[in-house]
Each structure stands twice: as structure tokens, then as C-alpha cells.
Write an enzyme that holds these catalytic residues in place. Structure first.
Site, mmCIF file in Angstrom:
data_model
loop_
_atom_site.group_PDB
_atom_site.id
_atom_site.type_symbol
_atom_site.label_atom_id
_atom_site.label_comp_id
_atom_site.label_asym_id
_atom_site.label_seq_id
_atom_site.Cartn_x
_atom_site.Cartn_y
_atom_site.Cartn_z
ATOM 1 C CG LEU A 24 47.459 41.250 38.812
ATOM 2 C CD1 LEU A 24 47.632 42.120 37.443
ATOM 3 C CD2 LEU A 24 46.552 41.696 39.788
ATOM 4 C CG ASP A 25 42.708 36.197 39.925
ATOM 5 O OD1 ASP A 25 43.514 35.515 40.519
ATOM 6 O OD2 ASP A 25 41.666 37.068 40.412
ATOM 7 C CB VAL A 26 43.889 33.753 33.792
ATOM 8 C CG1 VAL A 26 42.455 33.360 34.217
ATOM 9 C CG2 VAL A 26 44.217 33.474 32.517
ATOM 10 C CG HIS A 46 40.613 34.385 43.815
ATOM 11 N ND1 HIS A 46 40.856 34.792 42.522
ATOM 12 C CD2 HIS A 46 41.196 33.443 43.811
ATOM 13 C CE1 HIS A 46 41.493 33.980 41.773
ATOM 14 N NE2 HIS A 46 41.834 32.861 42.578
#
Length: 417
Positions: A280-282, A367
């Protein structure tokens, strides 16, 4: 015998009455005639009797039981009758108990005294306790039997059918918690891993830690691999999904307490090396799976699993119908046209001023949701993943907290062990 004696006596008297002499000649016929006449005479009587039959035993009469020493009950006790008894009890079997009351008088009752019942109860209880002690002492002296020795054929059959097959060396190192799969391959290429005393530089070498002696940087690899762990984490914002030692804010740091308590949960087993299933993105929060099972992670994260992932996207500004149509048409990511499975505008809530979108995708490219929202001309405020496959993030699971997955949860994620 009595008849013969009587006959002899009659003959003797007959001879005496006739005054027999030696000169008179008598034959045997004459003597027989005399005996017959003597026996047939009415004056001769024989006293012949037979033994009487044995008398039958008579039932002994029950003795009269005196009830009281008072003068009023003396007349009743002399007569042998039992006083104060109903007529119905006379026909039934009656076992009397003579008990002395508080005044010292003897009374008759049909039940045993209470003191005797208490003594019998205590005696039976003490016997049971003694038996229990004997059983426990016998059980304590039992010597455990040694494990049976199996034949070579049985051991070979077990190894071929039930024992874990040998696996690649790099995979064994990663499962033992030495390093990641790629880092383990680098250690092998550098010659820092030995198998059975010789340096091994081939990551694909099949080894069995229970049989083979494996050393990494001079430290022996444990024979027994750690148990498989499956955790669901509610990832907070600002953490990245990386297990590198140089990363300061990694999601792995949220499991420090879990690793510290590993020895208490699984004594004798080496500590596992945990990693995330996917990323998962930050800035993205929500559900992420953490495990030490490489096969499980590969199956869940591979596109062929076709697992759907549900996100809640909070948008800055207004959302119109054209935005929803643009998101549903998809966008191109890394040269591949990606379209979502479902796009929905959630109804507004009083405590939430910004609009929210529910977006479901199944490819899970890097993304992907952010690119879909950006391509529609919307500005993304926050993004949260709430579901993977059939497993939904628990509503009561706070940020930075995790929960262990059971077999039903793993099945909902599509894991076929």
C-alpha cells in the site's frame, strides 16, 4: 428279628408245656406242627411298631419387645403385642429400631437413627478417598512406554508421502527469517552459506533443514522452521510496506511486541520473518495482510487469483455523474488499459463533509485507484482499503493494530492450503 425271637419263645413254651423227654421220638414234622399251632393261637401277640415321622420345624415366635419402662406400658409388654402400630404396618415387613430418647426411655421407630446414617456416610466417603489415593499412587508409579520403533519401509513411506519435501535453499533461508528471498540469494552468491560442510552458491539447491546442516555467516540454521503466521493489519498513514532494515517507518515495526512474545507462544521455534502480501502507498491506509508464508503471499498477490479489492476514496470538491463515467471507463497504466469492477458514490453523512467513492478493482496494479481518480479530473483527499476477496477489515480494529486470521478468514481470502 423281633418276629423270629417271638417264634423261638413260643416253641420253647410249647415244649415245656408238653413235658418233652429225650425218650419220646419227635420228627421234624411234629416240631413244625407245634410251631404253626403256637403262632396261630390267639393268645400270642407281637408288639411291632414303626419309627414316627420327623416333626416339621415350627416357626419361632417373635419375642415381645418392651417399649417403655413406665408402668403404663407394662401390661402391653406382658401381653406380647406391639403398641402404637397401625393396622397397615402389621401386614408389611417391619424392621424395628429401638432408640433411647433424650429422657432415657426406649422408643420404637421404623428408620435407623440419624447418628448411624452419618457414620455410614462418613465410612463410605473415607473408603472412596482411600481408593483414590491408591489409584493415584499406582498411576504415579506407571513407567511411560518408549515410542515404538518403525521399520525402514515404514519410515520411507512416511518420508515419501507425509514429510515436507526438500525446498530451494533461498526459500528455506527466507522462511527461517534470515533475510528476504532476494537478499538470501545474494548471500548464497557471495559464498556465505554452507550446506553439509561445503559452500553452496546455487539458490535452487534442494535442501531439508531437518536433515541437512546449513550455516549462514557462521551461524547454524535451526532444524525446525517457525510456524506459519497470518495477520491482518490496519495500516496507518505514513508507513511503507517494506521490511528493509534502513527503513525507519516500516509496517514491520508495528509487530515488535508480537515478535518479543514469540518465545512464549511458540517455545523452541525460531522467530519468523514477516513481510506484507502486496503493498500500500505510504499515504494509503487500511487492510494489508502480513505473513511469513511465501506460497500464501504469492497466491494471494498474483493476478491470476483475480481477487477483488475494495477502496474508499475521499474526494476534495464535488463529484458529478461525468466523473463516475470517466472512472468506470478506466485508464492506461504501464501500457495496459485498466477498468474498475464497480464505482459508486456513497450517500453523504452529517459528520462527513466530503464526498466518498467506493471503487472495486481486481488487477491491483501499482497506484491503480489513484490513477483512476486522477484521470477523471478529481482530487483525492484520502484512500483506504477495506476488503480483499471475501475478507473485510474489522470495524473495531484500530489503526496500527493487527488480528490473527483463522481458517475461515484464509478461505475467504482464497487460500487453498
Amino acid at each position: 428279628m423281633a418276629v423270629i425271637a417271638a417264634a423261638v419263645a413260643a416253641v420253647t413254651s410249647a415244649f415245656t408245656s408238653l413235658h418233652l423227654t429225650r425218650a419220646t421220638p419227635y420228627t421234624r414234622h411234629h416240631i413244625r406242627t407245634f410251631i404253626t399251632s403256637s403262632l396261630s393261637s390267639s393268645s400270642t401277640k407281637f408288639n411291632i411298631t414303626f419309627a414316627p415321622p420327623k416333626p416339621k420345624p415350627k416357626p419361632k415366635p417373635e419375642p415381645a419387645i418392651p417399649i417403655n419402662h413406665n408402668s403404663e406400658s407394662d401390661s402391653d409388654s406382658d401381653s406380647g403385642s406391639v403398641p402404637n402400630l397401625d393396622a397397615e404396618l402389621a401386614d408389611q415387613i417391619y424392621i424395628p429400631w429401638i432408640v433411647r430418647d433424650e429422657k432415657g426411655n426406649l422408643t420404637l421407630q421404623s428408620t435407623p437413627p440419624a447418628r448411624l446414617l452419618h457414620e455410614m456416610a462418613n465410612a463410605s466417603t473415607s473408603k472412596k478417598k482411600k481408593k483414590g489415593k491408591e489409584v493415584s499412587s499406582k498411576a504415579s508409579t506407571v513407567v511411560p512406554t518408549p515410542e515404538p520403533k518403525h521399520s525402514k519401509a515404514a519410515r520411507r513411506f512416511y518420508n515419501e508421502n507425509f514429510r515436507d519435501p526438500p525446498q530451494r535453499l533461498s526459500k528455506i533461508l527466507a522462511a527461517a527469517g534470515v533475510a528476504s528471498r532476494r537478499s538470501s540469494e545474494e548471500l548464497i552468491f557471495q559464498g556465505r552459506v554452507t550446506v553439509n560442510g561445503s559452500v553452496c552458491k546455487t539458490p535452487q539447491t534442494k535442501v531439508d533443514p531437518a536433515r541437512d546442516v546449513i550455516y549462514v555467516n557462521g551461524n547454524r540454521l535451526p532444524k525446525k522452521l517457525p510456524s506459519k503466521v497470518y495477520l491482518a493489519l490496519n495500516k496507518p498513514k505514513g508507513y511503507i510496506c517494506s521490511s528493509g532494515e534502513k527503513e525507519t517507518k516500516s509496517v514491520m515495526s508495528l509487530f515488535d511486541d508480537f515478535i518479543k512474545s514469540w518465545d512464549k507462544r511458540y517455545p523452541g521455534q525460531p522467530k519468523p520473518r514477516l513481510f506484507t502480501v502486496g503493498r500500500l502507498d505510504v499515504a494509503t491506509t487500511g487492510l494489508i495482510i502480513v505473513t511469513n508464508d511465501g506460497e500464501f503471499a504469492h497466491q494471494i498477490s498474483h493476478p491470476s487469483s483475480n481477487l477483488s479489492k475494495e477502496y474508499i476514496a475521499t474526494i476534495d470538491g464535488e463529484v458529478h455523474k461525468r466523473h463516475l463515467i470517466a472512472i468506470s471507463e478506466g485508464t492506461i497504466i504501464d501500457g495496459v488499459h485498466c477498468t474498475p469492477d464497480n464505482v459508486e458514490l456513497l450517500p453523504g453523512q452529517p459528520d462527513l463533509a466530503r464526498p466518498r467513492l467506493r471503487i472495486v478493482v481486481h488487477e491491483g496494479r501499482n497506484h491503480e485507484v489513484r490513477e483512476l481518480v486522477k484521470n477523471a479530473g478529481l482530487q483525492l483527499r484520502s484512500l483506504k482499503r477495506i476488503r480483499i476477496g471475501g475478507f473485510r477489515l474489522p470495524a473495531d480494529l484500530a489503526l496500527s493494530k493487527h488480528v490473527e486470521l483463522n481458517q475461515a478468514n484464509l478461505k475467504a481470502l482464497g487460500w487453498k492450503s
